[in-house]
Design a protein around this motif. Structure first.
Motif, PDB file in Angstrom:
ATOM      1  N   LYS A  37     -15.395  -2.191  -0.931  1.00 52.31           N
ATOM      2  CA  LYS A  37     -16.479  -1.527  -0.322  1.00 52.31           C
ATOM      3  C   LYS A  37     -17.464  -1.308  -1.623  1.00 52.31           C
ATOM      4  CE  LYS A  37     -13.795   0.686   3.402  1.00 52.31           C
ATOM      5  NZ  LYS A  37     -13.471   2.037   3.795  1.00 52.31           N
ATOM      6  N   THR A  38     -18.725  -1.009  -1.438  1.00 51.03           N
ATOM      7  CA  THR A  38     -19.682  -0.731  -2.213  1.00 51.03           C
ATOM      8  C   THR A  38     -19.682   0.614  -2.823  1.00 51.03           C
ATOM      9  OG1 THR A  38     -21.489  -0.083  -0.673  1.00 51.03           O
ATOM     10  CG2 THR A  38     -21.420  -2.288  -1.416  1.00 51.03           C
ATOM     11  N   THR A  39     -19.168   1.479  -1.915  1.00 51.47           N
ATOM     12  CA  THR A  39     -18.710   2.986  -2.294  1.00 51.47           C
ATOM     13  C   THR A  39     -17.189   3.126  -2.183  1.00 51.47           C
ATOM     14  OG1 THR A  39     -19.107   3.855   0.001  1.00 51.47           O
ATOM     15  CG2 THR A  39     -21.003   3.844  -1.481  1.00 51.47           C
ATOM     16  N   GLY A  40     -16.601   3.855  -3.125  1.00 51.70           N
ATOM     17  CA  GLY A  40     -15.008   3.938  -3.390  1.00 51.70           C
ATOM     18  C   GLY A  40     -14.696   2.471  -3.670  1.00 51.70           C
ATOM     19  N   ARG A  41     -13.902   2.552  -4.777  1.00 52.58           N
ATOM     20  CA  ARG A  41     -13.155   1.251  -5.305  1.00 52.58           C
ATOM     21  C   ARG A  41     -11.756   1.367  -5.125  1.00 52.58           C
ATOM     22  NH1 ARG A  41     -16.462  -2.169  -6.130  1.00 52.58           N
ATOM     23  NH2 ARG A  41     -15.017  -3.003  -7.864  1.00 52.58           N
ATOM     24  N   ARG A  42     -11.214   1.948  -3.897  1.00 55.32           N
ATOM     25  CA  ARG A  42      -9.624   1.900  -3.736  1.00 55.32           C
ATOM     26  C   ARG A  42      -9.177   1.022  -2.908  1.00 55.32           C
ATOM     27  NH1 ARG A  42      -8.596   4.141  -8.224  1.00 55.32           N
ATOM     28  NH2 ARG A  42      -9.605   5.995  -8.671  1.00 55.32           N
ATOM     29  N   LEU A  43      -9.946   0.219  -1.885  1.00 54.75           N
ATOM     30  CA  LEU A  43      -9.588  -0.643  -0.821  1.00 54.75           C
ATOM     31  C   LEU A  43      -8.507  -1.709  -1.622  1.00 54.75           C
ATOM     32  CD1 LEU A  43     -11.367  -2.296   1.808  1.00 54.75           C
ATOM     33  CD2 LEU A  43      -9.775  -3.672   0.579  1.00 54.75           C
ATOM     34  N   ILE A  44      -8.961  -2.385  -2.708  1.00 57.26           N
ATOM     35  CA  ILE A  44      -8.017  -3.511  -3.042  1.00 57.26           C
ATOM     36  C   ILE A  44      -6.853  -2.871  -3.734  1.00 57.26           C
ATOM     37  CG2 ILE A  44      -7.952  -5.207  -4.711  1.00 57.26           C
ATOM     38  CD1 ILE A  44     -10.640  -6.087  -4.475  1.00 57.26           C
ATOM     39  N   GLU A 138      -5.571   0.427   3.239  1.00 52.03           N
ATOM     40  CA  GLU A 138      -6.600   0.870   2.420  1.00 52.03           C
ATOM     41  C   GLU A 138      -6.741   2.607   2.147  1.00 52.03           C
ATOM     42  OE1 GLU A 138     -10.805   0.531   4.141  1.00 52.03           O
ATOM     43  OE2 GLU A 138      -9.555  -1.152   5.213  1.00 52.03           O
ATOM     44  N   LEU A 139      -6.230   3.224   3.484  1.00 55.41           N
ATOM     45  CA  LEU A 139      -6.635   4.597   3.606  1.00 55.41           C
ATOM     46  C   LEU A 139      -5.290   5.241   3.051  1.00 55.41           C
ATOM     47  CD1 LEU A 139      -8.745   5.076   6.562  1.00 55.41           C
ATOM     48  CD2 LEU A 139      -9.375   4.825   4.129  1.00 55.41           C
ATOM     49  N   ALA A 140      -4.460   4.624   2.497  1.00 57.02           N
ATOM     50  CA  ALA A 140      -3.236   5.416   2.022  1.00 57.02           C
ATOM     51  C   ALA A 140      -3.430   5.708   0.705  1.00 57.02           C
ATOM     52  CB  ALA A 140      -2.154   4.238   1.780  1.00 57.02           C
ATOM     53  N   PHE A 141      -2.532   6.830   0.207  1.00 60.20           N
ATOM     54  CA  PHE A 141      -2.683   7.489  -1.094  1.00 60.20           C
ATOM     55  C   PHE A 141      -3.777   8.427  -1.073  1.00 60.20           C
ATOM     56  CE2 PHE A 141      -0.971   3.433  -2.116  1.00 60.20           C
ATOM     57  CZ  PHE A 141       0.304   3.672  -2.447  1.00 60.20           C
ATOM     58  N   CYS A 142      -4.694   8.225  -1.731  1.00 65.24           N
ATOM     59  CA  CYS A 142      -6.177   9.179  -1.780  1.00 65.24           C
ATOM     60  C   CYS A 142      -7.189   8.659  -0.810  1.00 65.24           C
ATOM     61  CB  CYS A 142      -6.450   9.530  -3.169  1.00 65.24           C
ATOM     62  SG  CYS A 142      -7.015   7.853  -4.152  1.00 65.24           S
ATOM     63  N   GLY A 143      -7.090   7.500  -0.142  1.00 69.82           N
ATOM     64  CA  GLY A 143      -8.122   7.145   0.638  1.00 69.82           C
ATOM     65  C   GLY A 143      -9.284   6.488  -0.047  1.00 69.82           C
ATOM     66  N   ASP A 144     -10.366   6.802   0.171  1.00 70.12           N
ATOM     67  CA  ASP A 144     -11.572   6.384  -0.316  1.00 70.12           C
ATOM     68  C   ASP A 144     -11.834   7.240  -1.588  1.00 70.12           C
ATOM     69  OD1 ASP A 144     -11.925   4.324   1.149  1.00 70.12           O
ATOM     70  OD2 ASP A 144     -13.351   5.386   2.661  1.00 70.12           O
ATOM     71  N   ARG A 145     -11.267   8.465  -1.771  1.00 71.21           N
ATOM     72  CA  ARG A 145     -11.613   9.102  -2.952  1.00 71.21           C
ATOM     73  C   ARG A 145     -11.672   8.458  -4.127  1.00 71.21           C
ATOM     74  NH1 ARG A 145      -8.778  11.486   0.990  1.00 71.21           N
ATOM     75  NH2 ARG A 145      -9.562  13.449   1.987  1.00 71.21           N
ATOM     76  N   ASP A 146     -12.517   8.901  -5.057  1.00 66.62           N
ATOM     77  CA  ASP A 146     -12.755   8.128  -6.561  1.00 66.62           C
ATOM     78  C   ASP A 146     -12.519   8.973  -7.417  1.00 66.62           C
ATOM     79  OD1 ASP A 146     -12.593   5.582  -7.661  1.00 66.62           O
ATOM     80  OD2 ASP A 146     -14.272   4.867  -6.705  1.00 66.62           O
ATOM     81  N   GLY A 147     -12.222   8.569  -8.730  1.00 63.11           N
ATOM     82  CA  GLY A 147     -12.203   9.411  -9.896  1.00 63.11           C
ATOM     83  C   GLY A 147     -11.420  10.806  -9.894  1.00 63.11           C
ATOM     84  N   ASP A 148     -12.007  11.722 -10.505  1.00 63.02           N
ATOM     85  CA  ASP A 148     -11.334  12.999 -10.538  1.00 63.02           C
ATOM     86  C   ASP A 148     -10.947  13.433  -9.218  1.00 63.02           C
ATOM     87  OD1 ASP A 148     -11.285  13.054 -13.335  1.00 63.02           O
ATOM     88  OD2 ASP A 148     -13.070  14.464 -13.372  1.00 63.02           O
ATOM     89  N   GLU A 149     -11.686  13.252  -8.022  1.00 60.51           N
ATOM     90  CA  GLU A 149     -11.419  13.562  -6.805  1.00 60.51           C
ATOM     91  C   GLU A 149      -9.825  12.943  -6.488  1.00 60.51           C
ATOM     92  OE1 GLU A 149     -13.376  13.755  -2.307  1.00 60.51           O
ATOM     93  OE2 GLU A 149     -14.240  12.537  -3.861  1.00 60.51           O
ATOM     94  N   CYS A 150      -9.794  11.786  -6.842  1.00 60.94           N
ATOM     95  CA  CYS A 150      -8.682  10.981  -6.189  1.00 60.94           C
ATOM     96  C   CYS A 150      -7.491  11.693  -6.894  1.00 60.94           C
ATOM     97  CB  CYS A 150      -8.561   9.381  -6.511  1.00 60.94           C
ATOM     98  SG  CYS A 150      -7.180   8.432  -6.667  1.00 60.94           S
ATOM     99  N   ILE A 151      -7.538  11.831  -8.284  1.00 56.83           N
ATOM    100  CA  ILE A 151      -6.402  12.272  -9.014  1.00 56.83           C
ATOM    101  C   ILE A 151      -6.140  13.748  -8.521  1.00 56.83           C
ATOM    102  CG2 ILE A 151      -5.751  13.261 -11.163  1.00 56.83           C
ATOM    103  CD1 ILE A 151      -7.414  10.863 -12.405  1.00 56.83           C
ATOM    104  N   ASP A 152      -7.032  14.606  -8.285  1.00 57.94           N
ATOM    105  CA  ASP A 152      -6.714  16.151  -7.786  1.00 57.94           C
ATOM    106  C   ASP A 152      -6.165  15.749  -6.421  1.00 57.94           C
ATOM    107  OD1 ASP A 152      -8.007  17.025  -9.802  1.00 57.94           O
ATOM    108  OD2 ASP A 152      -9.810  17.614  -9.116  1.00 57.94           O
ATOM    109  N   TRP A 153      -6.526  14.912  -5.655  1.00 62.07           N
ATOM    110  CA  TRP A 153      -5.948  14.878  -4.173  1.00 62.07           C
ATOM    111  C   TRP A 153      -4.443  14.274  -4.118  1.00 62.07           C
ATOM    112  CZ3 TRP A 153      -7.402  15.825   0.636  1.00 62.07           C
ATOM    113  CH2 TRP A 153      -6.559  15.014   1.774  1.00 62.07           C
TER     114      TRP A 153
END
Length: 249
Positions: A37-44, A138-153
């Motif tokens: 996705k163009t927003t969020g880099r977690r899918l792959i 793709e929505l496992a772990f922290c979903g679409d969250r990125d950066g610090d938001e992902c780590i915090d989640w």
């Protein structure tokens, strides 16, 4: 009308450059392609980690790899279709419980481990000749969250059960999940380390993010039995984690 056969549709073959005693070619085949996705880099990353972790556990999740597609984009590519190139239809929980109860229970325990709340009947593929396959992580772990938001989640959710009371109402018990939970508890840390190191080599995550994913999976693997038990009850509050395990990375 004949039943569609599962597998891959190969459209063309190229003769090998050197002779071989076996009939071997390079071929062009139909595959599933999911673009980043163009927003969020977690899918792959999430598809990659889920596929590796599931394969280590012995769960039927289609193996795949990263690919480049037009316009400079990257995608997750995996291969499970029918031999006529069409997508196999999803199944129902009733059918899975009747035909593939053991594998279904493995997927349920696996989803709890990787915090995959996006599991429903459309995220399975079923066929008599290949059995049950789980797709879309793709929505496992922290979903679409990125950066610090992902780590915090990942940190905040490491001890939270996913609500699986709907599966308990269909007859799934904690005992059904016990064999798979034991595998995750005994081997989850080792499998997580392998998968995350592999993802790091492919440039899918930074060292700081790798630590967050590794510790998330470490905590959930150590507590998987408590997580599944509370999940089947419908409890979603944080559990008391098992202590004394070393952090990875």
């Amino acid at each position: 009308m004949s039943k569609p056969k599962t597998g891959l549709l190969v459209e063309s073959l190229e003769l090998p450059e050197t002779e071989s005693s076996n009939d071997m070619w390079r071929g062009m085949a139909h595959v599933f392609v999911k673009a980043q996705k163009t927003t969020g880099r977690r899918l792959i990353l999430h598809e990659y980690l889920a596929a590796r972790l599931a394969n280590y556990l012995g769960l039927p999740v289609p193996f795949g790899e990263i690919s480049s597609i037009p316009e400079g984009r990257e995608a997750w590519v995996s291969g499970i279709t029918s031999r006529d190139g069409k997508v196999l239809p999803p199944t129902t929980y009733e059918s899975m419980l009747e035909n593939e109860r053991y594998v279904l229970c493995g997927v349920i325990a696996f989803d709890q481990w990787i915090f995959n709340g996006d599991r429903h009947e459309d995220n399975f593929v079923w066929s008599e000749d290949i059995g049950l396959w789980a797709i879309d992580h793709e929505l496992a772990f922290c979903g679409d969250r990125d950066g610090d938001e992902c780590i915090d989640w990942l940190k905040e959710c490491s001890t939270l059960p996913l609500n699986m009371s709907h599966l308990a109402r269909k007859g799934i018990t904690d005992e059904d999940l016990d064999d798979w939970s034991s595998r995750i508890r005994l081997h989850g840390v080792k499998y997580a380390e392998r998968a995350i190191i592999s993802a790091r080599k492919r440039g899918l995550l930074s060292l700081a993010t790798a630590k967050a994913y590794a510790n998330f999976l470490r905590i959930r693997s150590a507590n998987i039995r408590s997580l599944t038990k509370e999940a089947l009850k419908g409890n979603t509050g944080s559990i008391s984690p098992v202590s004394g395990m070393d952090q990875l990375f």
